[in-house]
Design an enzyme around this catalytic site. Structure first.
Site, PDB file in Angstrom:
ATOM      1  CB  CYS A 402      -0.950   0.002   1.190  1.00  0.00           C
ATOM      2  SG  CYS A 402      -2.406  -1.034   0.901  1.00  0.00           S
ATOM      3  CE  LYS A 405      -3.712   0.079  -2.209  1.00  0.00           C
ATOM      4  NZ  LYS A 405      -5.006  -0.156  -1.558  1.00  0.00           N
ATOM      5  CG  ASP A 433     -14.007   0.668   3.259  1.00  0.00           C
ATOM      6  OD1 ASP A 433     -12.875   1.152   3.107  1.00  0.00           O
ATOM      7  OD2 ASP A 433     -14.682   0.831   4.285  1.00  0.00           O
ATOM      8  CG  ASP A 449      -6.675  -3.218  -2.740  1.00  0.00           C
ATOM      9  OD1 ASP A 449      -5.643  -2.781  -3.280  1.00  0.00           O
ATOM     10  OD2 ASP A 449      -7.152  -2.748  -1.697  1.00  0.00           O
TER      11      ASP A 449
END
Length: 725
Positions: A402, A405, A433, A449
């Site tokens: 992450c 990102k 979400d 994701d």
């Protein structure tokens, strides 16, 4: 820039022993293009045997004793698999690893797993004895004992060889220094120190006597109890800690490999290759040098490292191998408890403080080879490069997971320009979400994701990516249902493509299957680097939990410690401790379905903490619910090592953008505690607004189940901003 060579060969090292550690160091300075190197080891560190007696005596702390395999693997560009090898399939050329679903493929394999001092044939030893080897397990047990020793501890050492005598003297010195009055006894079934020359043996026997250590020779141990040893002459010996230092032997699983052995040790030729299988090497104490038998000693493992490194390289590139010719005699340096040592070679013996300083200098020089690693320099800026290229190349390497990102502001800007309200069966709100859809009269959540690799281990990345992707579904109060995989592999030989993809799907499939999720397909491609992602559907049992319903007075609950972003970033820079990295990997790999089931039904609002950090995800709840939030920084659960890394100004790539995006919306706090709020999390915990009446019970239940959950603050009326106290 020249593209990296595609992978075509797999080199696997089992065990982080001294020889393999030196091979990894050599590889980091001069890797073989196109060969992927993998190290398999039970833990993130490997203790250096030469300093163990000094550690037991209290002269070295635990970190000084340990070779950090996580840092060393990063330096070498190697994949590190934390697990115990349990066997081979030599026909398929794969390694079985405890805790891994998929076997690990190899073209060339080397084994350096040392020996064990466990005594499975001695009744009671498994329950009440502590083997001196493996060294890391012994060091753990010794640390626990020294934390709260009895005033008059009784220590028994089974085995009167050099190792047993060193440990006995070290234990006696350490416990005396702790203010105890220890009684230390060595039990040897034959003659103590039988392999040493007469002068050296006499000096050690005199040292034992002077130290007040009792030596019982010609008597064996027949049984261990909780605090008693039963001896073969019917005597009973009291013991608060019994150390097994007799008869170090090979690990049992080596005998099941179908390879030629000598007394259980893997028999190798002059090139260090197995006499049975030329694709397998063995070194260190687990190997028997059939061409030149030698006693088990670390000096031979160190001297074998350049030969092993050369021969592995030769096998990978089609070169010629070299023979290993161990020396006939070697310097023996034996610790004497205090900062004193005995040195012996070719019949010449010296002892005293000067010999300790000599031994200490040698040991520290060896360990410096692994502590003074420096990251490889960045590639030069291409001639004629556009403005800004040099600045980008000088910066730290972009993070994985992450931390890689895009920032919250960029994402909100891009999404804000999209048309909405085109369909009445799309029920999502901006910032949720996961998407909320109506399909055939039923509510469905949908999310996607993916993660840029933070480790060269596809299996680890697959497990973390699977847990991470399910987080958005769980955060909406839904049960994950089906998954589509999206996998980008680096450039590989075709046979390796199949093996890598099989490993990824097996490891992710096991995580999903445990949560009742079925992988139904996906997409694969080749690219510049490894990345793995999943698209998931989920089935809510009631109205989806969103960001918009937090209530004034709700408790703010966080279900996982923070710090994965800075730890992963520091690991890339070889600045994190291996043990801290291993803890972060374990947390990220652990599913949270049980947490979601306990907390989802009660949460007024909930999200999972990922790339935007705790503050970024919390402000989303504040905005959607039109509330402010207060956080007690002292109550934040934090992964080991994360605060220290933040204090040392380590940061994930996304950290600065996360902080800038909330400028003017956070007040109070400073230092590493505040910096934690902007650290991008991978597979992070849930952030939930719970009724005050339920929060303490829920947190207690989660802690009882092994989750480090905490109440970290509260929601209140006011402008949607965050106050730190």
């Amino acid at each position: 820039m020249t593209p990296a060579a595609p992978f075509s060969r797999e080199l696997v090292l089992i065990g982080g022993g001294h020889t393999h550690a030196l091979v990894l160091r050599n590889w980091g300075m001069d890797p073989v293009p196109g060969a992927r190197l993998t190290l398999i080891n039970p833990g993130p560190t490997a203790p250096y045997s030469g300093m163990l007696p000094g550690h037991v005596a209290g002269h070295y702390d635990r970190d000084e004793l340990q070779i950090d395999l996580v840092r060393l693997a990063r330096f070498a560009g190697a994949r590190l698999i934390l697990g115990t090898a349990t066997g081979l399939d030599r026909d398929a050329r794969t390694v079985r690893v405890e805790g891994r679903i998929a076997p690990i493929s190899y073209d060339i394999l080397s084994i350096d797993v040392g020996v064990t001092s466990a005594m499975p044939g001695l009744p009671g030893f498994a329950s009440f004895g502590v083997p001196a080897k493996p060294l890391d397990l012994f060091a753990d047990a010794w640390a626990r004992f020294c934390d709260d020793p009895p005033a008059r501890p009784d220590i028994a050492v089974i085995g009167g060889g050099v190792a047993g005598v060193e440990l006995a003297m070290a234990a006696q010195h350490r416990l005396t220094g702790l203010g105890c009055a220890p009684t230390v006894t060595i039990v040897e079934r034959a003659e103590a120190l039988a392999g040493l020359p007469g002068k050296s043996r006499a000096r050690l026997m005199e040292t034992l006597k002077t130290a007040g250590i009792t030596l019982i020779e010609g008597v064996g141990v027949t049984e261990l109890g909780d605090d008693t040893l039963r001896l073969s002459d019917s005597r009973r010996l009291r013991s608060d800690m019994t150390i097994g230092a007799a008869g170090a032997r090979p690990h049992d699983w080596l005998a099941d490999l179908g390879l030629e052995t000598e007394a259980g040790y893997l028999a190798v030729d002059a090139t260090l290759r197995s006499l049975t299988d030329p694709a397998i090497y063995a070194v260190g104490d687990c190997a028997h040098l059939s061409h030149a038998p030698r006693p088990k000693a670390g000096v031979f493992a160190v001297r074998a490292a350049p030969v092993l490194a050369h021969n592995l390289r030769a096998d990978l590139t089609g070169g010629s191998r070299r023979a290993f010719a161990p020396q006939g005699d070697y310097l023996k340096l034996i610790s004497l408890g205090r900062k004193s040592a005995l040195a012996e070679k070719r019949g010449i013996m010296l002892s005293g403080a000067l010999m300790w300083r000599w031994k200490d200098r040698i040991d520290r020089a060896f360990m410096a080879r692994f502590t003074n690693l420096r990251p490889m320099p960045s590639p030069p800026v291409p001639l004629g490069a556009a403005e800004g290229v040099a600045e980008q190349m000088r910066g730290p390497a972009p993070c994985g997971a992450c931390g890689a990102k895009l920032g919250r502001t960029a994402l909100q800007t891009a999404l804000g320009a999209l048309p909405t309200g085109l369909r009445d069966d799309v029920l999502s709100r901006p910032g949720d979400d996961a998407a909320v859809l109506k399909v055939g009269g039923r509510t469905l959540v949908l999310t996607t994701d993916h993660l840029r690799a933070f480790s060269p281990d596809p299996g680890l990345l697959a497990r973390v990516a699977a847990v991470h992707a399910m987080g958005d579904v769980w955060a909406m109060g839904a049960r994950p249902q089906a998954a589509l995989a999206s996998v980008t592999l680096p450039m590989l030989a075709p046979r390796m493509q199949a093996a890598w993809l099989a490993e990824i799907m097996a490891e992710a499939g096991a995580i999903f299957a445990a949560e009742g999720v079925e992988i139904v397909g996906g997409h694969s491609s080749q690219g510049a680097e490894l990345s793995i992602g999943f698209t998931l559907t989920g089935l809510p049992d009631g109205p989806p939990v969103t960001l918009a319903s937090a209530q004034d007075g709700d408790a703010l609950v966080l279900t996982r410690p923070l710090g994965t972003g800075v730890i992963l970033a520091a690991e890339m820079a070889q600045a994190a401790k291996g043990a801290d990295v291993a803890t972060a990997w374990a947390q990220m790999s652990r599913p949270q379905g049980d947490v979601a089931a306990r907390i989802g039904a009660l949460a007024h609002a909930m999200t999972d903490v990922t790339g935007f950090g705790l503050a970024g995800h919390l402000i989303g709840i504040c905005d959607a619910s039109a509330l402010g939030a207060e956080i007690a920084l002292a109550d934040l659960p934090v992964l080991p090592g994360a605060r220290a890394l933040l204090d040392a100004h380590q940061r994930a790539s996304l950290h600065a953008e996360n902080e800038a995006a909330l400028a003017g919306r956070i007040s109070g706090g400073d230092g590493a505690q505040k910096a934690l709020l902007f650290d991008p999390q991978t597979s992070g915990g849930f952030l939930a607004a719970l009724p005050q009446t339920d929060a303490a019970t829920v947190v207690a239940d989660l802690r009882a189940a092994g989750h480090a959950a905490a109440i970290i603050g509260r929601f209140g009326k006011g402008a949607p901003r965050i106050t730190l106290i």
